[in-house]
Enzyme design. Structure first.
Site, PDB file in Angstrom:
ATOM      1  N   ARG A   1      -7.613   2.129  -2.654  1.00 34.07           N
ATOM      2  CA  ARG A   1      -8.479   2.029  -1.478  1.00 34.07           C
ATOM      3  C   ARG A   1      -9.223   3.343  -1.272  1.00 34.07           C
ATOM      4  O   ARG A   1      -8.615   4.428  -1.339  1.00 34.07           O
ATOM      5  CB  ARG A   1      -7.661   1.706  -0.226  1.00 34.07           C
ATOM      6  CG  ARG A   1      -8.568   1.263   0.944  1.00 34.07           C
ATOM      7  CD  ARG A   1      -7.784   0.920   2.186  1.00 34.07           C
ATOM      8  NE  ARG A   1      -8.523  -0.037   3.012  1.00 34.07           N
ATOM      9  CZ  ARG A   1      -8.385  -0.159   4.312  1.00 34.07           C
ATOM     10  NH1 ARG A   1      -7.535   0.608   4.978  1.00 34.07           N
ATOM     11  NH2 ARG A   1      -9.091  -1.047   4.992  1.00 34.07           N
TER      12      ARG A   1
ATOM     13  N   GLY B   1      -9.181  -6.981   9.185  1.00 32.57           N
ATOM     14  CA  GLY B   1      -8.034  -6.363   9.836  1.00 32.57           C
ATOM     15  C   GLY B   1      -7.534  -7.129  11.042  1.00 32.57           C
ATOM     16  O   GLY B   1      -6.733  -8.059  10.916  1.00 32.57           O
TER      17      GLY B   1
ATOM     18  N   TYR C   1      -5.875  10.680   4.163  1.00 34.97           N
ATOM     19  CA  TYR C   1      -4.512  10.943   3.715  1.00 34.97           C
ATOM     20  C   TYR C   1      -4.549  11.725   2.385  1.00 34.97           C
ATOM     21  O   TYR C   1      -5.593  12.196   1.972  1.00 34.97           O
ATOM     22  CB  TYR C   1      -3.724   9.644   3.653  1.00 34.97           C
ATOM     23  CG  TYR C   1      -3.648   8.992   5.024  1.00 34.97           C
ATOM     24  CD1 TYR C   1      -3.006   9.639   6.083  1.00 34.97           C
ATOM     25  CD2 TYR C   1      -4.281   7.786   5.290  1.00 34.97           C
ATOM     26  CE1 TYR C   1      -2.978   9.083   7.356  1.00 34.97           C
ATOM     27  CE2 TYR C   1      -4.256   7.219   6.555  1.00 34.97           C
ATOM     28  CZ  TYR C   1      -3.603   7.880   7.587  1.00 34.97           C
ATOM     29  OH  TYR C   1      -3.593   7.332   8.848  1.00 34.97           O
TER      30      TYR C   1
ATOM     31  N   GLN D   1       0.843  -1.188   0.000  1.00 38.77           N
ATOM     32  CA  GLN D   1       0.000   0.000   0.000  1.00 38.77           C
ATOM     33  C   GLN D   1       0.884   1.245   0.000  1.00 38.77           C
ATOM     34  O   GLN D   1       1.658   1.467   0.938  1.00 38.77           O
ATOM     35  CB  GLN D   1      -0.933   0.037   1.209  1.00 38.77           C
ATOM     36  CG  GLN D   1      -1.923   1.205   1.112  1.00 38.77           C
ATOM     37  CD  GLN D   1      -2.737   1.394   2.365  1.00 38.77           C
ATOM     38  OE1 GLN D   1      -2.225   1.818   3.384  1.00 38.77           O
ATOM     39  NE2 GLN D   1      -4.032   1.092   2.286  1.00 38.77           N
TER      40      GLN D   1
END
Length: 357
Positions: free
Chosen positions: A225, A314, A178, A97
């Protein structure tokens, strides 16, 4: 739970199951370089249909947290190669990622003490752990056109480095507040040029990065994502449905390997994206009821309903390196220890037991 164990074509890969290990920051990469312990950690989890690594900065100014790994120097590439070798030796598949943190950073993380970069000079209002303790996120520097072009180039360079490191592909982090998400959201993007204002302008940076990285390494090796309506890191979207419908329609012609959707709250946007996206959709479903994390039962339900093609999970992966085997057996499941999520050594990282001991 038969849906989990059906093969899934993804780009040029065939995933043996539909259980994806979600990206999770572990903050154990001193100086931005992964350790041999990371190779053991990811190698243990090679039974996943696909592993997506923790967020990995494409450049120095893209780092958002202490001791997170990078993929922008030869030393980092060599360290990641140990990780990808460990996964591939166990017949696993792994994407890195690429995460540029944008305004979620701090000058103490950067050698020259520079300010973090963002679409506009709007502080997050949050705080972060730094070598000097807990400090406020500063007001970032608003990116000029040269900064934007450089950020695109940084993503390209990181993707090429990822191929050198042996990854099967890259995931662009357009979620969780982000940099890419900061361009999408209208409370963090106050620009009046071609990258701000209208929906078409706010999706421009995300599409440019996806196009550029696809051109560099092949779209079949690129995923993205997204987390519509996610308020993490001070994000607010006033027009999530219109925003993500436009984004998905703009991304569709690129033929990316997948869209990885982190669900936040309601399911209407998930269904919208499922309708609009022609390729593989990986869903990280929101927890339901009193559960703090997604359960195998909840994950199976979204697959059975046809909401997605694969499910990312997760925290269960943290504590259960043999998660597919445990799901087949109906459990039991190890409980993750939050005290060991970030930083530290092998404890809570590579020492969780498997069913066979």
């Amino acid at each position: 739970m038969s849906h989990f164990f059906e093969p899934l074509p993804l780009g040029k890969l065939t995933l043996p199951n539909r259980l994806v290990m979600a990206p999770m920051t572990r903050s154990r990469a001193k100086g931005g370089v992964q350790t041999p312990l990371a190779a053991e950690y990811y190698g243990q989890r090679a039974g996943a249909g696909l592993i997506i690594t923790e967020g990995t900065q494409p450049c120095v100014i893209g780092q958002g947290y202490i001791d997170t790994p990078g993929v922008h120097t030869p030393e980092q590439v060599e360290a990641w190669r140990r990780v990808t070798d460990a996964v591939h030796e166990r017949q696993g598949r792994i994407f890195v990622q690429i995460m540029h943190s944008g305004r979620i950073g701090h000058p103490s993380l950067y050698p020259d003490g520079a300010l973090p970069l963002a679409p506009s000079a709007v502080a997050s209002g949050g705080r972060m752990y730094t070598p000097e303790g807990m400090l406020d996120h500063p007001t970032p520097k608003a990116m000029d056109l040269e900064d934007i072009a450089r950020a695109v180039e940084d993503h390209i360079a990181a993707a090429k480095y990822a191929m050198e490191a042996g990854f099967d592909g890259v995931e662009l982090h357009g979620a969780n507040g982000y940099l890419i998400h900061q361009f999408l959201a209208d409370n963090t993007n106050l620009r009046t040029d071609a990258y701000g204002g209208s929906v078409d302008n706010r999706i421009r940076f995300a599409v440019e990065v996806a196009q550029a990285v696809s051109d560099a390494i092949g779209p079949e090796r690129v995923g993205i994502r997204l987390s519509p309506a996610n308020t993490t890191n001070g994000i607010e979207e006033s027009d999530s449905a219109a925003l993500y419908e436009a984004l998905i329609r703009a991304l569709a012609p690129l033929s990316l390997a997948y869209v990885h959707l982190m669900e936040f709250g309601g399911r209407d946007i998930t269904k919208l994206i499922r309708r609009e996206w022609p390729g593989v959709l990986i869903l990280n479903p929101h927890a339901t009821g009193e559960e703090a994390a997604v359960t195998p039962e909840a994950a199976e339900a979204v697959l059975a309903e046809g909401l997605c093609d694969a499910v990312s999970i997760g925290s269960l992966w943290l504590a259960n390196p043999d998660l597919p085997a445990r799901i087949k057996a109906g459990g039991p499941y190890n409980t993750p220890d939050p005290e060991t999520f970030y930083g530290g050594d092998h404890r809570g990282y590579t020492d969780y037991p498997t069913l066979d001991g």
